[in-house]
Design an enzyme around this catalytic site. Sequence first.
Site, PDB file in Angstrom:
ATOM      1  N   HIS A 215       0.831  -1.208   0.000  1.00 42.92           N
ATOM      2  CA  HIS A 215       0.000   0.000   0.000  1.00 42.92           C
ATOM      3  C   HIS A 215       0.867   1.260   0.000  1.00 42.92           C
ATOM      4  O   HIS A 215       0.601   2.205  -0.755  1.00 42.92           O
ATOM      5  CB  HIS A 215      -0.930  -0.008   1.214  1.00 42.92           C
ATOM      6  CG  HIS A 215      -1.844   1.158   1.272  1.00 42.92           C
ATOM      7  ND1 HIS A 215      -2.965   1.259   0.472  1.00 42.92           N
ATOM      8  CD2 HIS A 215      -1.802   2.292   2.007  1.00 42.92           C
ATOM      9  CE1 HIS A 215      -3.570   2.406   0.726  1.00 42.92           C
ATOM     10  NE2 HIS A 215      -2.896   3.053   1.649  1.00 42.92           N
ATOM     11  N   ALA A 216       1.912   1.275   0.812  1.00 43.73           N
ATOM     12  CA  ALA A 216       2.790   2.453   0.884  1.00 43.73           C
ATOM     13  C   ALA A 216       3.484   2.706  -0.449  1.00 43.73           C
ATOM     14  O   ALA A 216       3.615   3.859  -0.884  1.00 43.73           O
ATOM     15  CB  ALA A 216       3.828   2.272   1.990  1.00 43.73           C
TER      16      ALA A 216
END
Length: 72
Positions: free
Chosen positions: A10-11
């Site tokens: 996600h990051a």
Amino acid sequence: MVDSGGAGSHAAIFAREYGIPAVMGTGVATTELTSGRIVTVDGDVGEVSAADEAPGEAAVPAAKGGTEGGPS
């Protein structure tokens, strides 16, 4: 920079979409580098270095294959 995760995390996706240089999978960066410290993030090499260190000196390496260099 994040301690765990890779190019599909996600990051990493967030960083890529916003054009933010990022290094994933450092393992220890968030404990080794204190809040408010100026750092250099090299997504091409996969290193995070404190501003008062020479490039490559005591750098926090990313896990193999864990770099994200921003927009492609």
